[in-house]
Design an enzyme around this catalytic site. Structure first.
Site, PDB file in Angstrom:
ATOM      1  N   LYS A  10     -32.806  -0.973   1.602  1.00 56.53           N
ATOM      2  CA  LYS A  10     -31.938  -1.620   2.592  1.00 56.53           C
ATOM      3  C   LYS A  10     -30.659  -2.078   1.908  1.00 56.53           C
ATOM      4  O   LYS A  10     -30.697  -2.674   0.826  1.00 56.53           O
ATOM      5  CB  LYS A  10     -32.659  -2.828   3.209  1.00 56.53           C
ATOM      6  CG  LYS A  10     -31.815  -3.675   4.149  1.00 56.53           C
ATOM      7  CD  LYS A  10     -32.621  -4.841   4.685  1.00 56.53           C
ATOM      8  CE  LYS A  10     -31.771  -5.854   5.433  1.00 56.53           C
ATOM      9  NZ  LYS A  10     -31.089  -5.290   6.598  1.00 56.53           N
ATOM     10  N   ALA A 190     -23.462  -5.349  -0.173  1.00 55.53           N
ATOM     11  CA  ALA A 190     -23.585  -3.893  -0.207  1.00 55.53           C
ATOM     12  C   ALA A 190     -23.555  -3.374  -1.635  1.00 55.53           C
ATOM     13  O   ALA A 190     -22.980  -3.988  -2.535  1.00 55.53           O
ATOM     14  CB  ALA A 190     -22.463  -3.264   0.610  1.00 55.53           C
ATOM     15  N   SER A 191     -24.189  -2.214  -1.831  1.00 57.64           N
ATOM     16  CA  SER A 191     -24.196  -1.515  -3.114  1.00 57.64           C
ATOM     17  C   SER A 191     -24.813  -2.336  -4.235  1.00 57.64           C
ATOM     18  O   SER A 191     -24.514  -2.116  -5.401  1.00 57.64           O
ATOM     19  CB  SER A 191     -22.770  -1.075  -3.507  1.00 57.64           C
ATOM     20  OG  SER A 191     -22.182  -0.297  -2.488  1.00 57.64           O
ATOM     21  N   ARG A 192     -25.658  -3.279  -3.885  1.00 55.92           N
ATOM     22  CA  ARG A 192     -26.328  -4.161  -4.845  1.00 55.92           C
ATOM     23  C   ARG A 192     -25.353  -5.030  -5.636  1.00 55.92           C
ATOM     24  O   ARG A 192     -25.684  -5.562  -6.698  1.00 55.92           O
ATOM     25  CB  ARG A 192     -27.206  -3.347  -5.816  1.00 55.92           C
ATOM     26  CG  ARG A 192     -28.374  -2.615  -5.133  1.00 55.92           C
ATOM     27  CD  ARG A 192     -29.320  -3.602  -4.480  1.00 55.92           C
ATOM     28  NE  ARG A 192     -30.542  -2.974  -3.968  1.00 55.92           N
ATOM     29  CZ  ARG A 192     -30.728  -2.656  -2.691  1.00 55.92           C
ATOM     30  NH1 ARG A 192     -29.759  -2.851  -1.801  1.00 55.92           N
ATOM     31  NH2 ARG A 192     -31.862  -2.132  -2.294  1.00 55.92           N
ATOM     32  N   LEU A 193     -24.148  -5.223  -5.112  1.00 51.76           N
ATOM     33  CA  LEU A 193     -23.160  -6.105  -5.750  1.00 51.76           C
ATOM     34  C   LEU A 193     -23.276  -7.491  -5.122  1.00 51.76           C
ATOM     35  O   LEU A 193     -22.353  -8.002  -4.484  1.00 51.76           O
ATOM     36  CB  LEU A 193     -21.749  -5.530  -5.588  1.00 51.76           C
ATOM     37  CG  LEU A 193     -21.527  -4.147  -6.217  1.00 51.76           C
ATOM     38  CD1 LEU A 193     -20.104  -3.672  -5.973  1.00 51.76           C
ATOM     39  CD2 LEU A 193     -21.836  -4.175  -7.713  1.00 51.76           C
TER      40      LEU A 193
END
Length: 214
Positions: A10, A190-193
């Site tokens: 997710k 988002a994008s694991r940031l």
């Protein structure tokens, strides 16, 4: 080893967490997020992981329910003879973790631990439902029992014993206060940031805020 498929992955996009938006007081920031968790109707938003360890470093963790918080700290209740309580007595420090999946948020709170006063434990104990008060007597928490039937029988005997009587608080049951020394507020991005802002308590009793890399 079973592979966790990418089908459950997710990406997080709900909110952001910037330094100029966060409250300089971590207790107030927690209160804001907790109220949002309540209003979002998340299941048991006061559920939190309590981590403990033995004096030689063997860790354990479990979910308990937060019952009160203010600028003293965070309070939960338990059996003082349980594993968690014995470990907290020997090593009086813990980390609490709240995970609010519906808001894509996590809060970690590290602090020292001490028992609350008998008066505070009494006040909460007598606010509990009748059967919960009986349960505090029936359960020898963390101890091995031969079967559930023994526990249920003990509970039934207590129901008879305290019919039309006041149920006293067990002396081995009460609250722990976690006095924070560090908070971390995590907002999924988002994008694991992800956004991670940490509060550290300084010697002058003020809080330093710093950003951590995800």
């Amino acid at each position: 080893m079973e592979k966790i498929t990418d089908g459950i992955r997710k990406d997080y996009n709900l909110e952001r967490l910037y330094e100029h938006d966060i409250n300089p007081n971590p207790f107030q920031q927690f209160s804001t997020w907790f109220k949002e968790a309540l209003s979002s109707k998340l299941p048991e938003p006061n559920a939190m992981t309590v981590a403990t360890s033995t004096s030689d470093g063997k860790p354990s963790a479990r979910i308990v329910l937060l019952k009160n918080f203010d600028e003293r700290g965070f309070v939960f209740y338990t059996n003082y003879l349980s594993r968690k309580s014995l470990e907290l007595t020997n090593n009086p420090q813990t980390e609490l973790v709240f995970w609010w999946a519906g808001l894509e948020r996590q809060v970690r709170i590290y602090g020292r631990v001490k028992q609350v006063s008998d008066e505070e434990s009494d006040e909460y104990f007598y606010s509990r439902p009748l059967n919960s008060r009986l349960g505090a007597w029936a359960s020898e928490q963390s101890q091995v029992i031969a079967s559930r039937k023994i526990l249920e029988q003990r509970f039934q005997e207590l129901q008879i014993k305290y019919t039309n009587q006041n149920i006293p608080r067990p002396t081995h049951w009460g609250g722990f206060l976690v006095v924070p020394q560090q908070f971390e507020f995590w907002q999924g991005r988002a994008s694991r940031l992800h956004d991670r802002l940490r509060y550290n308590l300084l010697k002058n009793k003020t809080w330093q805020i710093e950003r951590l890399s995800p």
